[in-house]
Design an enzyme around this catalytic site. Sequence first.
Site, short mmCIF file in Angstrom:
data_model
loop_
_atom_site.label_atom_id
_atom_site.label_comp_id
_atom_site.label_asym_id
_atom_site.label_seq_id
_atom_site.Cartn_x
_atom_site.Cartn_y
_atom_site.Cartn_z
N GLU A 119 5.39 5.62 2.09
CA GLU A 119 4.48 5.40 3.22
C GLU A 119 5.23 5.42 4.55
OE1 GLU A 119 1.44 5.63 2.68
OE2 GLU A 119 0.89 4.68 0.77
N HIS A 142 2.86 -3.18 4.42
CA HIS A 142 1.71 -2.68 3.65
C HIS A 142 1.75 -3.38 2.30
CE1 HIS A 142 -0.84 -0.32 1.16
NE2 HIS A 142 0.17 0.19 0.48
N HIS A 144 -1.01 -4.95 -1.26
CA HIS A 144 -2.25 -4.74 -2.03
C HIS A 144 -2.91 -6.09 -2.34
CE1 HIS A 144 -0.16 -0.85 -3.83
NE2 HIS A 144 -0.46 -0.71 -2.55
N HIS A 214 -7.42 0.50 -1.40
CA HIS A 214 -5.97 0.61 -1.58
C HIS A 214 -5.22 -0.67 -1.18
CE1 HIS A 214 -2.06 3.14 -0.75
NE2 HIS A 214 -1.80 1.93 -1.18
#
Length: 267
Positions: A119, A142, A144, A214
């Site tokens: 990413e 980032h 989840h 996501h």
Amino acid sequence: MKSILENRPELTRRIEEVAEVAGYLWQKGWAERNGGNITINVTACVDDDIRRMPPLSEPIPFGLTLPRLKGCYFFCKGTNRRMRDLARRPMENGAVIRILDDGASYEIVADRAVRPTSELASHLAMHEQMIASGNGYTAAIHTHPIHLVAMSHNRAFLGRNVLTRLLWSMIPETRAFCPKGLGIVPYAMPSSVELARATVRQLAEYDVVLWEKHGVCAVGPDVMEAFDQIDVLSKSAEIYLSARAMGFEPEGMTDAQMDELKEAFGL
Ligand code: 13P
Ligand code: ZN
């Protein structure tokens, strides 16, 4: 092997903070396998010896041209590396990279040739935007988070500021500590430049955005503050889902209660 961290207390502190947050992401259950990634801008900790360090890789393009990042340095989680391993051994599961003068490619500098997260385009686009805005932010995460990702599967929640208002109304702290709310990024292929572009469009307005089906991305002055913003939103999502699991739709704070909060905290 000599580590880049040797005799560099500030750089060491910054990377230890990444490791600490990586541990929290794992403990939260938000970081299955290699899920999630963290990058921090460490340019302020870079000295002439680091600038002279020979690269450990070829120049590698990252898919975007970001002129403000020329000559900047980032510590990045490695692709396919586990967050729980980053927590224990950050320099084996992440690396420092240098952005080259074309603003479109990087080389790995230290400690090992650990290839950065898939990413990277999103992360570097976020850093470019933080520099452009002059907000002094240096960290991007980032991850989840289970409950927020679950909520992103309901189309009704994906309208502008629908989730922001719902999550703010679950507990007063959420509005106080995540005053900009939660932006929504429609589903896009993981690692894609489209995802990176859509992410920064939303981050112009928010510090945390939800990647449909996501995960989330958050930015902040440091990695701990970026984590805190995700944590308060996730707490609200859990409260909402706990109420639903008990069989009722939670009432939520009223608009008047939320406005009162806005005044009291100067939000
Ligand atoms: P990386 O292992 O490449 O960082 O990817 C994890 C992830 O969450 C992709 O969206
Ligand atoms: Zn992901």
